[in-house]
Write a protein that holds these residues in place. Structure first.
Motif, PDB file in Angstrom:
ATOM      1  N   GLY A   1       0.789  -1.228   0.000  1.00 15.17           N
ATOM      2  CA  GLY A   1       0.000   0.000   0.000  1.00 15.17           C
ATOM      3  C   GLY A   1       0.814   1.267   0.000  1.00 15.17           C
ATOM      4  N   ILE A   2       2.151   1.191  -0.027  1.00 16.82           N
ATOM      5  CA  ILE A   2       2.965   2.402  -0.089  1.00 16.82           C
ATOM      6  C   ILE A   2       3.326   2.686  -1.544  1.00 16.82           C
ATOM      7  CG2 ILE A   2       5.136   3.506   0.606  1.00 16.82           C
ATOM      8  CD1 ILE A   2       3.622   3.060   3.058  1.00 16.82           C
ATOM      9  N   LYS A   3       3.031   3.899  -1.982  1.00 13.71           N
ATOM     10  CA  LYS A   3       3.433   4.301  -3.334  1.00 13.71           C
ATOM     11  C   LYS A   3       4.173   5.615  -3.258  1.00 13.71           C
ATOM     12  CE  LYS A   3       0.257   1.907  -6.319  1.00 13.71           C
ATOM     13  NZ  LYS A   3      -1.127   1.840  -6.758  1.00 13.71           N
ATOM     14  N   LYS A   4       5.163   5.768  -4.113  1.00 19.09           N
ATOM     15  CA  LYS A   4       5.960   6.987  -4.098  1.00 19.09           C
ATOM     16  C   LYS A   4       5.904   7.622  -5.483  1.00 19.09           C
ATOM     17  CE  LYS A   4       9.702   4.868  -2.596  1.00 19.09           C
ATOM     18  NZ  LYS A   4      11.082   4.720  -2.098  1.00 19.09           N
ATOM     19  N   ILE A   5       5.510   8.868  -5.530  1.00 19.01           N
ATOM     20  CA  ILE A   5       5.380   9.553  -6.809  1.00 19.01           C
ATOM     21  C   ILE A   5       6.286  10.774  -6.826  1.00 19.01           C
ATOM     22  CG2 ILE A   5       3.774  10.810  -8.306  1.00 19.01           C
ATOM     23  CD1 ILE A   5       1.756   8.743  -6.595  1.00 19.01           C
ATOM     24  N   PRO A   6       7.301  10.731  -7.680  1.00 20.81           N
ATOM     25  CA  PRO A   6       8.180  11.893  -7.746  1.00 20.81           C
ATOM     26  C   PRO A   6       7.502  13.069  -8.438  1.00 20.81           C
ATOM     27  CG  PRO A   6       8.962  10.159  -9.234  1.00 20.81           C
ATOM     28  CD  PRO A   6       7.706   9.655  -8.593  1.00 20.81           C
ATOM     29  N   THR A   7       7.749  14.256  -7.916  1.00 19.89           N
ATOM     30  CA  THR A   7       7.175  15.461  -8.489  1.00 19.89           C
ATOM     31  C   THR A   7       8.095  16.606  -8.090  1.00 19.89           C
ATOM     32  OG1 THR A   7       5.152  16.788  -8.630  1.00 19.89           O
ATOM     33  CG2 THR A   7       5.638  15.832  -6.473  1.00 19.89           C
TER      34      THR A   7
ATOM     35  N   ARG B   1       6.603  17.583 -12.763  1.00 17.43           N
ATOM     36  CA  ARG B   1       5.529  17.576 -11.755  1.00 17.43           C
ATOM     37  C   ARG B   1       4.442  16.655 -12.273  1.00 17.43           C
ATOM     38  NH1 ARG B   1       3.775  23.208 -10.023  1.00 17.43           N
ATOM     39  NH2 ARG B   1       5.419  22.952  -8.460  1.00 17.43           N
ATOM     40  N   GLN B   2       4.032  15.721 -11.429  1.00 15.32           N
ATOM     41  CA  GLN B   2       2.970  14.803 -11.823  1.00 15.32           C
ATOM     42  C   GLN B   2       2.044  14.549 -10.642  1.00 15.32           C
ATOM     43  OE1 GLN B   2       4.911  11.302 -13.384  1.00 15.32           O
ATOM     44  NE2 GLN B   2       6.533  11.333 -11.860  1.00 15.32           N
ATOM     45  N   PRO B   3       0.791  14.256 -10.955  1.00 10.97           N
ATOM     46  CA  PRO B   3      -0.197  14.154  -9.874  1.00 10.97           C
ATOM     47  C   PRO B   3      -0.005  12.910  -9.018  1.00 10.97           C
ATOM     48  CG  PRO B   3      -1.204  13.653 -11.985  1.00 10.97           C
ATOM     49  CD  PRO B   3       0.189  14.090 -12.284  1.00 10.97           C
ATOM     50  N   ALA B   4      -0.228  13.080  -7.718  1.00  7.46           N
ATOM     51  CA  ALA B   4      -0.188  11.952  -6.792  1.00  7.46           C
ATOM     52  C   ALA B   4      -1.604  11.467  -6.489  1.00  7.46           C
ATOM     53  CB  ALA B   4       0.509  12.363  -5.505  1.00  7.46           C
ATOM     54  N   VAL B   5      -2.546  12.404  -6.505  1.00 10.14           N
ATOM     55  CA  VAL B   5      -3.950  12.069  -6.246  1.00 10.14           C
ATOM     56  C   VAL B   5      -4.836  12.879  -7.199  1.00 10.14           C
ATOM     57  CG1 VAL B   5      -3.690  11.445  -3.802  1.00 10.14           C
ATOM     58  CG2 VAL B   5      -4.034  13.835  -4.423  1.00 10.14           C
ATOM     59  N   LYS B   6      -6.128  12.540  -7.200  1.00  6.95           N
ATOM     60  CA  LYS B   6      -7.077  13.271  -8.045  1.00  6.95           C
ATOM     61  C   LYS B   6      -7.649  14.459  -7.286  1.00  6.95           C
ATOM     62  CE  LYS B   6      -8.630   9.359 -10.753  1.00  6.95           C
ATOM     63  NZ  LYS B   6      -9.741   8.469 -11.104  1.00  6.95           N
ATOM     64  N   PRO B   7      -8.058  15.501  -8.001  1.00 15.47           N
ATOM     65  CA  PRO B   7      -8.741  16.600  -7.310  1.00 15.47           C
ATOM     66  C   PRO B   7     -10.024  16.077  -6.661  1.00 15.47           C
ATOM     67  CG  PRO B   7      -8.259  17.167  -9.615  1.00 15.47           C
ATOM     68  CD  PRO B   7      -7.970  15.710  -9.453  1.00 15.47           C
ATOM     69  N   PRO B   8     -10.328  16.523  -5.436  1.00 17.57           N
ATOM     70  CA  PRO B   8     -11.475  15.959  -4.718  1.00 17.57           C
ATOM     71  C   PRO B   8     -12.829  16.415  -5.281  1.00 17.57           C
ATOM     72  CG  PRO B   8     -10.423  17.688  -3.423  1.00 17.57           C
ATOM     73  CD  PRO B   8      -9.568  17.476  -4.627  1.00 17.57           C
ATOM     74  N   GLU B   9     -12.860  17.617  -5.889  1.00 17.69           N
ATOM     75  CA  GLU B   9     -14.150  18.110  -6.387  1.00 17.69           C
ATOM     76  C   GLU B   9     -13.995  18.478  -7.858  1.00 17.69           C
ATOM     77  OE1 GLU B   9     -16.808  18.693  -4.046  1.00 17.69           O
ATOM     78  OE2 GLU B   9     -15.686  18.285  -2.203  1.00 17.69           O
ATOM     79  N   ASP B  10     -14.540  19.634  -8.220  1.00 16.37           N
ATOM     80  CA  ASP B  10     -14.539  20.013  -9.634  1.00 16.37           C
ATOM     81  C   ASP B  10     -13.359  20.919  -9.980  1.00 16.37           C
ATOM     82  OD1 ASP B  10     -15.509  19.889 -12.169  1.00 16.37           O
ATOM     83  OD2 ASP B  10     -17.132  21.329 -11.880  1.00 16.37           O
ATOM     84  N   GLN B  11     -12.218  20.763  -9.268  1.00 20.70           N
ATOM     85  CA  GLN B  11     -11.052  21.566  -9.597  1.00 20.70           C
ATOM     86  C   GLN B  11     -10.348  20.974 -10.826  1.00 20.70           C
ATOM     87  OE1 GLN B  11     -11.421  19.916  -6.569  1.00 20.70           O
ATOM     88  NE2 GLN B  11     -11.292  21.401  -4.901  1.00 20.70           N
ATOM     89  N   LYS B  12      -9.718  21.854 -11.604  1.00 26.33           N
ATOM     90  CA  LYS B  12      -9.041  21.395 -12.818  1.00 26.33           C
ATOM     91  C   LYS B  12      -7.601  21.906 -12.843  1.00 26.33           C
ATOM     92  CE  LYS B  12     -12.655  19.547 -14.924  1.00 26.33           C
ATOM     93  NZ  LYS B  12     -12.730  18.083 -15.143  1.00 26.33           N
ATOM     94  N   PRO B  13      -6.718  21.157 -13.525  1.00 30.73           N
ATOM     95  CA  PRO B  13      -5.328  21.622 -13.646  1.00 30.73           C
ATOM     96  C   PRO B  13      -5.229  22.879 -14.511  1.00 30.73           C
ATOM     97  CG  PRO B  13      -5.570  19.339 -14.406  1.00 30.73           C
ATOM     98  CD  PRO B  13      -6.943  19.877 -14.187  1.00 30.73           C
ATOM     99  N   GLY B  14      -4.212  23.678 -14.266  1.00 38.70           N
ATOM    100  CA  GLY B  14      -3.996  24.906 -15.027  1.00 38.70           C
ATOM    101  C   GLY B  14      -3.905  24.675 -16.523  1.00 38.70           C
ATOM    102  N   TRP B  15      -3.213  23.599 -16.924  1.00 40.82           N
ATOM    103  CA  TRP B  15      -3.054  23.335 -18.368  1.00 40.82           C
ATOM    104  C   TRP B  15      -4.416  23.087 -19.021  1.00 40.82           C
ATOM    105  CZ3 TRP B  15      -4.901  18.915 -20.537  1.00 40.82           C
ATOM    106  CH2 TRP B  15      -5.098  17.793 -19.702  1.00 40.82           C
TER     107      TRP B  15
END
Lengths: 736, 179
Positions: A44-50, A497-511
């Motif tokens: 259950g441990i995951k590591k995401i470089p960003t 920079r890469q996502p580790a989790v999803k936005p919880p609501e209706d937020q969107k990435p800048g791009w």
């Protein structure tokens, strides 16, 4: 599309980090870091470089997930900026995601500006509304009537949208309210600026002078790490500050200077070093232009004279000047970063550059290294439309050295208020809280009231979002891809920079916001890629690098290149004369003093104190105060008052007072910190507190806002920046 | 058995609280509580001031009053390098240890048991350093075996002037501050 790529990505990121060279730039064998880089066996441990977004340093980071939830963030040991160690803000970065005040969905204002009344709308509705207004402005007034204010790398895509739209008006307060004068002062002198991260070689120095730069309280990660090495090496540290800062406690010499007189000290240092013939004669003869005139001019600035201005004993001025000279070329005066103080800041920065030139330390080990950068080709976009109308922020190039990349924020504000040289009718902000970043809030609000459209892209309901007509909620840095990161530094590197989790609501990435808005504006051809990863992969591979490797390790290091003359670097000075300009024909031509001249600044009247402001290591600007982890570390700011002064006002630490400035503006209440650690003629507070946005529920009204008290500012005639240390405050003790 | 301790360089520490933040996330320390903290002592009259900045936590005492006073045996000296640990299943939350600790290092966790710094025992048994040591941007914190004369902590303590906190309390702290 995005979720598909994210799923794929999570599978990849669960695998091993390549345990490549983990010897940090500091030469520490990062033993613990190597362990970090090894595969964790726990389920259950995951590591995401960003890379981090808690300030502009952009350190390589690793986001750790435990059973799908964000657990912690650590530094990426491969990263030359962090050496595997983040600063407290970066370590507390998860609080960006757990901030209870986050914006959740796009909003459109339903009442007039300044009133908190909003409707939740869909992204389509919000973007259609914005595009409709922007296209109307373009057809009626021209695209130049729109200004974008964008801070940080996350804004790269929205900048692209607005350049494609046709406006040259892209701004960031990091120039005219921060670094601008410093970079201009050094460029005028050496032909090159200081850059970000700064090209200071603190780890190898034998002597460093800091002028108002509170390293350790400003947490510029690499620099704080190197400061520690310098302390270990027994380097002499000279601290010049009206406040006994943290680093003053580590200094060999502490110079408690009277605020506003730094240039007198610098000129006296030059005077001593020249008079005692302790300057680098060879460097000056080989590379200097107009040294004789400079020497003749500074002959008047004796230590005895400087004492009357600065309050620093002549003997201490002489000793510190000789300490710098004795250790040359591995000695330097740090150029600082936030340098918009008194309106003559370019000339002060130039004086810093010139004393450094006397030390012959440019491109030398232990002083200023030559930064190198990993070059990544840009994406092949169509050309931007060209504007022939001239910039509105600096009409007639009134400020000859105003930078155009980050523009003059205060200049475009002025144009928006006056409608001259032509009307500015829309502002879009990305991740910059202009209400707290620009001096004189009333002017900012006045400008906003003249707009036909005001849009804020933000993760929080900041003060500037409160003035917007449309608020677009962005995903946090832990929830999105951003552009590639390659900053000039000792070692060339590339970060992702890469996502580790999803936005919880209706937020969107800048791009995504930038691309969708471009579509709505009929500018879809400027975003030929379908998905951010297509864009990133294209750029990484066109640099001859592996996209998979970058995703897996977070960092790719480039080939080491010489940083110093000591490593074979060839000395060069890209000024017009090709020389180090002690005497500046460039300044002379535009009617400015070619050699720095001391100017006196106004002093506070009786009962008033100069307002100074700075940083705490656990907060950045005005965007981290509601981060629940960082808030716990430092919840509200205090006003530092000299202990004797406090006593004379019958004030003790913990008492609440308000501050009133020379224009009658009264602050929110804040706590007194009665302390020996500051002079009697000034007070000090940490910037970023006293939030007035009620939607920032957990930090609303906590502490006081220095920006609110900065109603007065002095414009630097050379580069147009706003000197902000020119405000005086008195205490309100009744009815607080 | 090893005897774990720390040698903390107050000359390098800038008091940035990174150690406090790292502990919070690493150990999921509940909101409103911290297992470590910063102390800044300034002496003198402006501008002639001296300053010592310390990152403080449970001193993992060799003579620990918190262990002696515990009525249930929850507070104990662990086999992992003499770290003072709390068995939360045995702890009844009576706060005797909070009163006994001269360093104010303990608190009652919202779930009812006493809690404090553990030197990140879960990391140490895997050969890693405590989270605070690992994160420190000034490299001011050193962790190791005080019984091993070649360890970094033993070397620093023998070479540099140093002091522990509240020696008159007789607790034999295992954290030494280099000055």
């Amino acid at each position: 599309m995005n979720s598909l790529s994210r799923r794929k990505f999570l599978q990849i990121s669960g695998s091993t980090f390549a345990a490549a060279s983990a010897i940090g730039a500091l030469g520490y064998a990062a033993k613990g870091s190597l362990a970090l880089a090894e595969e964790k066996k726990e389920s259950g441990i995951k590591k995401i470089p960003t890379y981090c977004n808690l300030c502009f340093w952009k350190c390589g980071a690793i986001a750790w997930l435990k059973d799908g939830q964000l657990w912690k963030i650590t530094g990426n040991p491969l990263d030359p900026l962090s050496n595997g160690r983040l600063c407290p803000r970066g370590t507390g970065g998860i609080g960006t995601n757990t901030d209870p005040n986050r914006l959740k969905a796009p909003l459109i204002r339903t009442k007039k500006r300044g009133e908190d009344a909003w409707s939740v709308v869909t992204w389509d509705e919000a973007l259609n509304y914005i595009a409709g207004k922007l296209n109307k402005i373009k057809s009626e007034l021209g695209p130049e009537s729109v200004a974008l204010f964008s801070h940080g790398i996350g804004g790269n895509f929205i900048k692209h949208t607005f350049l494609a739209y046709g406006t040259p008006h892209i701004f960031a307060p990091s120039y005219a309210q921060c670094r601008g004068p410093r970079d201009v002062g050094f460029e005028l002198t050496f032909g090159e600026g200081i850059g970000s991260p700064e090209r200071t070689d603190i780890k190898n120095t034998r002597c460093m002078a800091l002028i108002g730069s509170h390293l350790g309280e400003n947490m510029h990660n690499s620099q704080v790490q190197e400061l520690s090495v310098a302390v270990d090496n027994g380097a002499s540290i000279i601290v010049v500050d009206p406040r006994f800062s943290i680093v003053a406690g580590k200094a060999k010499y502490y110079l408690p200077i009277k605020p506003g007189t730094d240039m007198a000290l610098l000129l006296a240092w030059a005077n001593v070093i020249i008079k005692e013939k302790k300057y680098d004669v060879e460097f000056v003869e080989l590379y200097g232009l107009g040294f004789e005139q400079f020497a003749a001019s500074v002959a008047q600035y004796t230590p005895e004279w400087a004492y009357t201005e600065t309050g620093i004993e002549p003997q201490l001025i002489i000793e510190t000047a000789l300490e710098l000279a004795r250790n040359k070329p591995a000695s330097f005066i740090h150029p600082g970063r936030h340098t918009t103080w008194y309106g003559d800041d370019t000339q002060r920065s130039r004086t810093i550059a010139l004393v450094n030139a006397l030390l012959g330390n440019w491109n030398h080990k232990g002083a200023f290294f030559k930064p190198v950068k990993l070059k990544v080709p840009s994406y092949p976009y169509p050309d931007y439309p060209e504007s022939t109308r001239g910039r509105a922020d600096n009409p007639g190039k009134k400020y000859p050295w105003a930078g155009e990349d980050e523009g003059l924020t205060n200049g475009i504000r002025e144009a928006t208020i006056t409608g001259k040289p032509y009307p500015i009718k829309a502002w879009v902000t990305y991740s910059t809280n202009l209400i707290n970043a620009l001096p004189n809030q009333q002017e900012t609000i006045k400008a906003i009231q003249n707009l036909d459209l005001m849009v804020a892209i933000d993760i929080l309901p900041s003060e500037i979002a409160g003035w917007a007509d449309v608020v677009l909620p962005e995903a946090t840095y832990l929830e999105r891809f951003d552009d590639l990161h390659s900053s000039p530094f000792t070692t060339p590197f590339l970060g992702i920079r890469q996502p580790a989790v999803k936005p919880p609501e209706d937020q969107k990435p800048g791009w995504w916001i930038a691309k969708k808005l471009a579509d709505k504006l009929g500018l879809g051809q400027y975003f030929p890629w379908k998905d951010i990863e297509e864009y990133l992969k294209y750029r990484v591979e066109s640099a001859g690098l592996s996209y998979d490797e970058l995703k897996e390790n977070g960092i790719i290091l480039g080939e080491k290149l010489p940083n110093y003359v000591e490593e074979g670097l060839e000395q060069s000075f890209p000024t017009p004369s090709g020389k180090v300009e002690f005497y500046s024909p460039q300044l002379e031509e535009k009617g400015f003093p070619p050699i720095p001249v001391y100017t006196k600044h106004e002093n506070p009247h009786d009962g008033y104190f100069r307002l100074l402001f700075g940083r705490t290591p656990v907060h950045t600007f005005s965007f981290t105060q509601s981060n629940p982890i960082l808030q716990e570390m430092f919840e509200e700011n205090e006003v530092w008052i000299n202990a004797d002064i406090a006593k004379s006002y019958n004030l003790k630490s913990g008492d609440y007072i308000k501050l009133k400035n020379q224009d009658g503006v009264v602050s929110n209440k804040l706590k007194v910190r009665a302390t020996e650690r500051i002079r009697t003629d000034c007070v000090y507070m940490v910037h970023g507190f006293g939030h007035q946005s009620k939607a920032l529920k957990t930090t609303y009204n906590k502490g006081a806002n220095d920006a609110q008290l900065v109603t007065k500012y002095k414009i630097d005639p050379i580069m147009g920046g706003t000197g902000m240390n020119v405000n005086f405050v008195t205490f309100i003790q009744e009815g607080v | 058995m090893a005897r774990y301790g720390m040698a903390i360089d107050t000359k390098k520490c800038v008091g940035c609280m990174d150690c406090v933040v790292a502990c919070k996330t690493e150990n999921n320390v509940p909101e409103g509580y911290n297992r470590d903290w910063i102390t800044n002592e300034t002496a003198g009259k402006f501008p002639a001031l001296r300053q010592e900045i310390r990152t403080e936590r449970c001193n993992q005492c060799d003579n620990p009053p918190c262990v002696y006073c515990c009525p249930t045996g929850a507070s104990h000296i662990s086999d992992t390098g003499g770290i003072v640990m709390i068995d939360k299943n045995k702890c009844i939350g009576c706060k005797a240890c909070l009163a006994a600790c001269p360093y104010n290092a303990r608190f009652v966790h919202p779930e009812g048991f006493a809690s404090k710094c553990t030197f990140c025992e879960q990391r140490v048994i895997q050969g890693e350093k405590p989270a605070c040591v690992e994160v420190c941007p000034t490299y001011c914190m050193n962790f190791g075996d005080l019984d091993d004369p070649l360890s970094i902590v033993s070397q620093l303590i023998s070479k540099r002037p140093n002091h522990a906190l509240l020696p008159p309390a007789g607790t034999k702290p295992q954290i030494f501050y280099l000055t």
